[in-house]
Design a protein around this motif. Structure first.
Motif, PDB file in Angstrom:
ATOM      1  N   GLY B  55     -60.313 -79.366 -74.946  1.00 19.86           N
ATOM      2  CA  GLY B  55     -59.095 -80.147 -75.221  1.00 19.86           C
ATOM      3  C   GLY B  55     -58.209 -79.528 -76.281  1.00 19.86           C
ATOM      4  O   GLY B  55     -57.508 -80.239 -77.007  1.00 19.86           O
ATOM      5  N   LEU B  56     -58.201 -78.205 -76.382  1.00 23.11           N
ATOM      6  CA  LEU B  56     -57.501 -77.551 -77.496  1.00 23.11           C
ATOM      7  C   LEU B  56     -56.026 -77.242 -77.225  1.00 23.11           C
ATOM      8  O   LEU B  56     -55.331 -76.724 -78.112  1.00 23.11           O
ATOM      9  CB  LEU B  56     -58.234 -76.255 -77.886  1.00 23.11           C
ATOM     10  N   THR B  57     -55.519 -77.565 -76.020  1.00 25.29           N
ATOM     11  CA  THR B  57     -54.131 -77.195 -75.703  1.00 25.29           C
ATOM     12  C   THR B  57     -53.116 -77.865 -76.627  1.00 25.29           C
ATOM     13  O   THR B  57     -52.017 -77.358 -76.806  1.00 25.29           O
ATOM     14  CB  THR B  57     -53.777 -77.539 -74.238  1.00 25.29           C
ATOM     15  N   PHE B  58     -53.479 -79.014 -77.172  1.00 24.22           N
ATOM     16  CA  PHE B  58     -52.561 -79.724 -78.068  1.00 24.22           C
ATOM     17  C   PHE B  58     -53.083 -79.763 -79.511  1.00 24.22           C
ATOM     18  O   PHE B  58     -52.599 -80.538 -80.321  1.00 24.22           O
ATOM     19  CB  PHE B  58     -52.287 -81.148 -77.563  1.00 24.22           C
ATOM     20  N   ASP B  59     -54.088 -78.956 -79.802  1.00 25.39           N
ATOM     21  CA  ASP B  59     -54.596 -78.938 -81.177  1.00 25.39           C
ATOM     22  C   ASP B  59     -53.486 -78.412 -82.098  1.00 25.39           C
ATOM     23  O   ASP B  59     -52.927 -77.331 -81.859  1.00 25.39           O
ATOM     24  CB  ASP B  59     -55.825 -78.019 -81.268  1.00 25.39           C
ATOM     25  N   PRO B  60     -53.142 -79.163 -83.144  1.00 26.55           N
ATOM     26  CA  PRO B  60     -52.013 -78.758 -84.009  1.00 26.55           C
ATOM     27  C   PRO B  60     -52.197 -77.374 -84.616  1.00 26.55           C
ATOM     28  O   PRO B  60     -51.226 -76.644 -84.819  1.00 26.55           O
ATOM     29  CB  PRO B  60     -51.998 -79.829 -85.106  1.00 26.55           C
ATOM     30  N   ARG B  61     -53.439 -76.982 -84.880  1.00 21.97           N
ATOM     31  CA  ARG B  61     -53.672 -75.659 -85.483  1.00 21.97           C
ATOM     32  C   ARG B  61     -53.328 -74.539 -84.487  1.00 21.97           C
ATOM     33  O   ARG B  61     -52.771 -73.510 -84.849  1.00 21.97           O
ATOM     34  CB  ARG B  61     -55.135 -75.541 -85.938  1.00 21.97           C
ATOM     35  N   CYS B  62     -53.664 -74.779 -83.204  1.00 20.11           N
ATOM     36  CA  CYS B  62     -53.333 -73.778 -82.170  1.00 20.11           C
ATOM     37  C   CYS B  62     -51.821 -73.727 -81.952  1.00 20.11           C
ATOM     38  O   CYS B  62     -51.235 -72.647 -81.807  1.00 20.11           O
ATOM     39  CB  CYS B  62     -54.043 -74.117 -80.854  1.00 20.11           C
ATOM     40  N   ILE B  63     -51.202 -74.903 -81.944  1.00 19.52           N
ATOM     41  CA  ILE B  63     -49.741 -74.952 -81.751  1.00 19.52           C
ATOM     42  C   ILE B  63     -49.033 -74.256 -82.918  1.00 19.52           C
ATOM     43  O   ILE B  63     -48.109 -73.463 -82.711  1.00 19.52           O
ATOM     44  CB  ILE B  63     -49.268 -76.413 -81.586  1.00 19.52           C
ATOM     45  N   ASP B  64     -49.482 -74.513 -84.135  1.00 18.01           N
ATOM     46  CA  ASP B  64     -48.875 -73.868 -85.306  1.00 18.01           C
ATOM     47  C   ASP B  64     -49.018 -72.350 -85.229  1.00 18.01           C
ATOM     48  O   ASP B  64     -48.064 -71.612 -85.533  1.00 18.01           O
ATOM     49  CB  ASP B  64     -49.533 -74.372 -86.600  1.00 18.01           C
ATOM     50  N   ALA B  65     -50.212 -71.904 -84.854  1.00 15.67           N
ATOM     51  CA  ALA B  65     -50.454 -70.452 -84.773  1.00 15.67           C
ATOM     52  C   ALA B  65     -49.526 -69.823 -83.737  1.00 15.67           C
ATOM     53  O   ALA B  65     -48.927 -68.765 -83.979  1.00 15.67           O
ATOM     54  CB  ALA B  65     -51.921 -70.186 -84.417  1.00 15.67           C
ATOM     55  N   LYS B 244     -59.582 -71.760 -70.207  1.00 19.00           N
ATOM     56  CA  LYS B 244     -60.375 -72.993 -70.076  1.00 19.00           C
ATOM     57  C   LYS B 244     -60.661 -73.539 -71.483  1.00 19.00           C
ATOM     58  O   LYS B 244     -59.816 -74.216 -72.052  1.00 19.00           O
ATOM     59  CB  LYS B 244     -61.613 -72.711 -69.241  1.00 19.00           C
ATOM     60  N   SER B 245     -61.815 -73.222 -72.054  1.00 20.14           N
ATOM     61  CA  SER B 245     -62.124 -73.778 -73.379  1.00 20.14           C
ATOM     62  C   SER B 245     -61.144 -73.338 -74.460  1.00 20.14           C
ATOM     63  O   SER B 245     -60.977 -74.041 -75.458  1.00 20.14           O
ATOM     64  CB  SER B 245     -63.541 -73.378 -73.799  1.00 20.14           C
ATOM     65  N   LEU B 246     -60.513 -72.181 -74.292  1.00 24.19           N
ATOM     66  CA  LEU B 246     -59.633 -71.681 -75.353  1.00 24.19           C
ATOM     67  C   LEU B 246     -58.176 -72.110 -75.165  1.00 24.19           C
ATOM     68  O   LEU B 246     -57.313 -71.767 -75.982  1.00 24.19           O
ATOM     69  CB  LEU B 246     -59.769 -70.160 -75.489  1.00 24.19           C
ATOM     70  N   GLY B 247     -57.891 -72.829 -74.103  1.00 27.63           N
ATOM     71  CA  GLY B 247     -56.614 -73.531 -73.974  1.00 27.63           C
ATOM     72  C   GLY B 247     -55.366 -72.666 -73.831  1.00 27.63           C
ATOM     73  O   GLY B 247     -54.268 -73.123 -74.178  1.00 27.63           O
TER      74      GLY B 247
END
Lengths: 82, 393
Positions: B55-65, B244-247
């Protein structure tokens, strides 16, 4: 080392598992166009043939196999390998 | 037009399908709301078919990066790494993946599909043999088809059948690459990797494990099936995906052998493709960091997966052989599967419809993929929808 004529009836027998009832395969019939096998069924057919003849049949032969005759010719070649 | 003649049967099948259904293979996500929800057909819909395991597609840390990478490095690389050069992020991600798996080196590809194409079309050559599990993904088959090696299938998840084929190869076993998957994408079952690794060792072959669906899903540290089965030292190549897991999107291959680096000069699907965009690399690196430091995600994923599997099983559905984040409902008739898929979508549940010949054994499947981001309420809603739409026997 089985001959073409030894292999043919055994391939007919295996093919019956994959073809509709009442449809008897002949040498010139195409596996897909005439006997209605889907691409996955052709690969399943190979697995059954491998067990029957105790050989491994590479998928690389498939571009050269259209008809029952093509398949049996390939098998004759494979079973003749040392 | 003559050039389209060969698609006549496909067009007829599509027409038949569309008479009773919307096109299940061209669903438009009108608005994506979160890792587990979207607007489809004007309706709020739970996404249970997107392989978004952590479920990392909307993780704020990934979005910020990703946002920071766009600002600092631009929107794209505009070409291949051989021509345009590698960005520092490409190299860093390769190093981080190799470190995560304890491998000597790794190559990032632009998609998971291209990772298999890139390796399998190039690494095994004319005098080599590929032994692949019959249920391997299309990208593995396509990679084999592009290459020159002899390609032999063995029966799905059948180590004895694999060994039989190795015995027939005689002294060619040391030039043989065995290919299996951590989790098979259609039925969600795992490869019996411990006996396969033992056979590989006994015959001196090479082993490639595609961990596309098992990265972040299996193993104490999330490295996949090889870690879970305790056989990582026997695995020569790991292939995986970022989608997949890495979004994100992208793929990779890792190896114990430094010679893998040579494929950068020889692998056409690596050389002749634009490299992943900086934002994709940045969010993937962050997602990998989260995967490595948040084991609770895997726990939540498995709680959800077991919940869904158990509920659907108790409802009497025929499922894949074991609980996993891929929960496949097997239906004997294509029409039943199409009707159930449409019913679920109308009830606000999106799953994947798999029709013959794409699924094993000529079956039709409704394939759910569970996410750590699904709430208990969402899983319950999915189960309720299945219950209310269950086809009569």
């Amino acid at each position: 080392m089985p001959s073409y004529q030894d292999i043919l009836p055994q391939v007919y027998e295996i093919l019956r598992q994959f073809t509709p009832e009442g449809k008897s395969p002949t040498e010139d019939m195409e596996l897909v166009a005439d006997l209605g096998l889907a691409s996955m069924q052709v690969m399943e057919l190979l697995l059954e043939i491998e067990d029957q003849f105790d050989v491994s049949v590479p998928l690389n032969i498939l571009p050269d196999v259209k008809t029952v005759k093509d398949l049996v010719t390939q098998l004759e070649h494979i079973t003749s390998q040392p | 037009m003559a050039i389209f003649e060969k698609f006549r049967e496909l067009a007829a099948a599509r027409q038949t399908l569309m008479e009773s259904s919307m096109d299940p293979f061209n669903v438009v996500i009108e608005q994506i709301l979160s890792a587990t929800e979207a607007i489809v057909g004007g309706r709020r819909t739970i996404l249970a078919g997107t392989n978004n395991y952590l479920g990392l597609t909307f993780d704020p840390r990934c979005i910020d990066a990703a946002s920071q990478a766009v600002q600092e490095e631009g929107t794209g690389t505009t070409g291949s790494r051989m021509a345009n050069g590698s960005f520092a992020g490409h190299v860093a991600l390769e190093r981080e993946l190799a470190d995560f798996y304890g491998m000597a080196t790794g190559i990032v590809f632009s998609t998971g599909y291209l990772a298999n194409l890139g390796i399998l079309s190039t690494l095994p050559g004319k005098n080599d043999v590929i032994l692949l599990d019959a249920d391997c993904h299309a990208s593995i088959y396509d990679g084999c088809k592009l290459g020159d090696a002899e390609v032999i299938r063995f029966r799905h998840n059948d180590p004895a059948d694999l060994e039989k084929r190795l015995q027939r190869l005689g002294d060619r076993t040391t030039r043989t690459l065995i290919i299996v998957e951590g989790i098979y994408s259609m039925l969600g079952d795992r490869a019996p990797l411990a006996p396969i690794a033992a056979i590989k060792k006994q015959y001196g072959a090479f082993l490639l494990v595609d961990e596309a669906h098992s990265l972040g899903v299996l193993g104490k540290h999330g490295r996949g099936l090889a870690e879970e089965a305790g056989v990582e030292e026997h695995v020569d190549f790991i292939v995986g995906t970022f989608s997949k897991s890495l979004g994100a999107t992208g793929g990779f291959c890792l190896s114990r052998r430094h010679e893998l680096e040579l494929l950068r000069y020889a692998s056409r699907p690596y050389v002749f493709t634009a490299s992943p965009s900086p934002s994709v690399i940045a969010s993937t690196r962050m997602a990998l960091h989260i995967l490595r430091t948040s084991p609770d995600l895997q726990t939540r994923l498995w709680d959800n997966a077991r919940h869904l599997y158990k509920e659907l099983q108790s409802l009497g559905f025929t499922l894949g052989p074991e609980p996993s984040p891929v929960v496949a409902t097997i239906l004997p008739k294509k029409e039943q599967a199409v009707a159930l898929w449409n019913g679920l979508l109308k009830a606000g549940i999106y799953v994947n419809l798999i029709l013959p010949p794409a699924a094993p054994n000529g079956a039709s499947l409704l394939r759910c993929s569970v996410s750590a981001a699904h709430t208990e309420e969402q899983i319950s809603k999915i189960c309720q929808a299945f219950a209310s739409l269950k086809p009569s026997p």
